[in-house]
Write a protein that holds these residues in place. Structure first.
Motif, PDB file in Angstrom:
ATOM      1  N   TYR A 181     -52.510 154.655  17.628  1.00  0.00           N
ATOM      2  CA  TYR A 181     -53.418 153.286  17.826  1.00  0.00           C
ATOM      3  C   TYR A 181     -54.246 152.814  16.824  1.00  0.00           C
ATOM      4  CZ  TYR A 181     -56.734 150.238  20.098  1.00  0.00           C
ATOM      5  OH  TYR A 181     -57.310 149.110  20.453  1.00  0.00           O
ATOM      6  N   PHE A 182     -54.896 153.929  16.118  1.00  0.00           N
ATOM      7  CA  PHE A 182     -55.882 153.368  14.925  1.00  0.00           C
ATOM      8  C   PHE A 182     -54.860 153.135  13.547  1.00  0.00           C
ATOM      9  CE2 PHE A 182     -58.920 155.721  17.454  1.00  0.00           C
ATOM     10  CZ  PHE A 182     -59.882 154.866  17.361  1.00  0.00           C
ATOM     11  N   ASP A 183     -53.783 153.656  13.560  1.00  0.00           N
ATOM     12  CA  ASP A 183     -52.850 153.100  12.640  1.00  0.00           C
ATOM     13  C   ASP A 183     -52.676 151.575  12.704  1.00  0.00           C
ATOM     14  OD1 ASP A 183     -53.032 155.187  10.986  1.00  0.00           O
ATOM     15  OD2 ASP A 183     -50.768 156.057  11.745  1.00  0.00           O
ATOM     16  N   TYR A 184     -52.227 151.138  14.108  1.00  0.00           N
ATOM     17  CA  TYR A 184     -51.960 150.077  14.558  1.00  0.00           C
ATOM     18  C   TYR A 184     -53.174 148.920  14.346  1.00  0.00           C
ATOM     19  CZ  TYR A 184     -51.972 146.001  17.889  1.00  0.00           C
ATOM     20  OH  TYR A 184     -52.041 144.893  18.472  1.00  0.00           O
TER      21      TYR A 184
ATOM     22  N   TYR B 160     -62.641 156.018  11.631  1.00  0.00           N
ATOM     23  CA  TYR B 160     -61.917 157.065  12.441  1.00  0.00           C
ATOM     24  C   TYR B 160     -61.103 157.923  11.628  1.00  0.00           C
ATOM     25  CZ  TYR B 160     -57.830 159.138  15.209  1.00  0.00           C
ATOM     26  OH  TYR B 160     -56.946 160.061  15.520  1.00  0.00           O
ATOM     27  N   ASN B 161     -60.267 157.382  10.566  1.00  0.00           N
ATOM     28  CA  ASN B 161     -59.599 158.229   9.525  1.00  0.00           C
ATOM     29  C   ASN B 161     -60.521 159.202   8.736  1.00  0.00           C
ATOM     30  OD1 ASN B 161     -56.934 158.469   8.482  1.00  0.00           O
ATOM     31  ND2 ASN B 161     -57.630 157.266   6.619  1.00  0.00           N
TER      32      ASN B 161
ATOM     33  N   ASN C 250     -67.171 151.927  20.260  1.00  0.00           N
ATOM     34  CA  ASN C 250     -66.256 150.802  19.905  1.00  0.00           C
ATOM     35  C   ASN C 250     -65.535 150.563  21.063  1.00  0.00           C
ATOM     36  OD1 ASN C 250     -66.795 149.961  17.078  1.00  0.00           O
ATOM     37  ND2 ASN C 250     -66.806 152.258  16.973  1.00  0.00           N
ATOM     38  N   HIS C 251     -65.863 150.951  22.278  1.00  0.00           N
ATOM     39  CA  HIS C 251     -64.693 150.818  23.335  1.00  0.00           C
ATOM     40  C   HIS C 251     -64.433 149.377  23.715  1.00  0.00           C
ATOM     41  CE1 HIS C 251     -68.644 149.416  25.471  1.00  0.00           C
ATOM     42  NE2 HIS C 251     -67.904 148.850  26.336  1.00  0.00           N
TER      43      HIS C 251
ATOM     44  N   LYS D 249     -56.237 145.171  12.357  1.00  0.00           N
ATOM     45  CA  LYS D 249     -57.158 144.112  13.150  1.00  0.00           C
ATOM     46  C   LYS D 249     -58.646 144.493  12.910  1.00  0.00           C
ATOM     47  CE  LYS D 249     -53.766 143.131  17.030  1.00  0.00           C
ATOM     48  NZ  LYS D 249     -53.839 142.821  18.183  1.00  0.00           N
ATOM     49  N   ASN D 250     -58.901 145.778  12.396  1.00  0.00           N
ATOM     50  CA  ASN D 250     -60.133 146.207  12.468  1.00  0.00           C
ATOM     51  C   ASN D 250     -60.294 147.289  11.666  1.00  0.00           C
ATOM     52  OD1 ASN D 250     -62.729 147.305  12.814  1.00  0.00           O
ATOM     53  ND2 ASN D 250     -62.866 146.758  14.749  1.00  0.00           N
ATOM     54  N   SER D 251     -60.216 146.957  10.305  1.00  0.00           N
ATOM     55  CA  SER D 251     -60.132 148.009   9.128  1.00  0.00           C
ATOM     56  C   SER D 251     -61.261 148.735   8.999  1.00  0.00           C
ATOM     57  CB  SER D 251     -59.810 147.325   7.964  1.00  0.00           C
ATOM     58  OG  SER D 251     -60.978 146.626   7.433  1.00  0.00           O
ATOM     59  N   GLU D 252     -62.546 148.281   9.516  1.00  0.00           N
ATOM     60  CA  GLU D 252     -63.661 149.141   9.577  1.00  0.00           C
ATOM     61  C   GLU D 252     -63.722 150.361  10.389  1.00  0.00           C
ATOM     62  OE1 GLU D 252     -68.457 148.859  10.041  1.00  0.00           O
ATOM     63  OE2 GLU D 252     -67.416 146.868   9.715  1.00  0.00           O
TER      64      GLU D 252
END
Length: 101
Positions: free
Chosen positions: A79-82, A94-95, A22-23, A86-89
């Motif tokens: 970053y992934f919390d942010y 990640y989570n 997902n870069h 924008k991209n919940s999937e």
């Protein structure tokens, strides 16, 4: 190398794979690019050291794991919390990986 270290390494590799796949979601974020580069380097070091793991390497393995966890907490988790908005999937993938260990 103990089972816990093997599991952590596999988790780190899974996180790395998700980021690589997902870069396009983070290549424009300079701070995350730097964090990802450090993370990938540390994971590669851990992988190499784990192949030759002996009792004398145990402190080095522990230090690498601490460094990787610090990168994940300070940069990736934030970053992934942010990114959740924008991209919940991608956030959920990640989570799920992050919390599985």
């Amino acid at each position: 190398m103990n089972t816990s270290t093997i599991n952590q390494l596999e988790t780190y590799k899974a996180i790395e794979a998700v980021c690589v796949k997902n870069h396009s979601n983070w290549t424009d974020v300079k701070e995350f690019r730097g964090a990802f580069s450090r993370f990938a380097l540390k994971v590669a070091q851990l992988d190499l050291l784990s192949e030759n793991a002996g009792s004398s390497l145990s402190p080095r393995l522990e230090n690498l794991i601490k460094e990787i966890e610090q990168i994940l907490k300070v940069h990736f988790d934030r970053y992934f919390d942010y990114l959740q908005q924008k991209n919940s999937e991608l956030y959920q993938v990640y989570n799920h990986i992050r919390r599985s260990n």
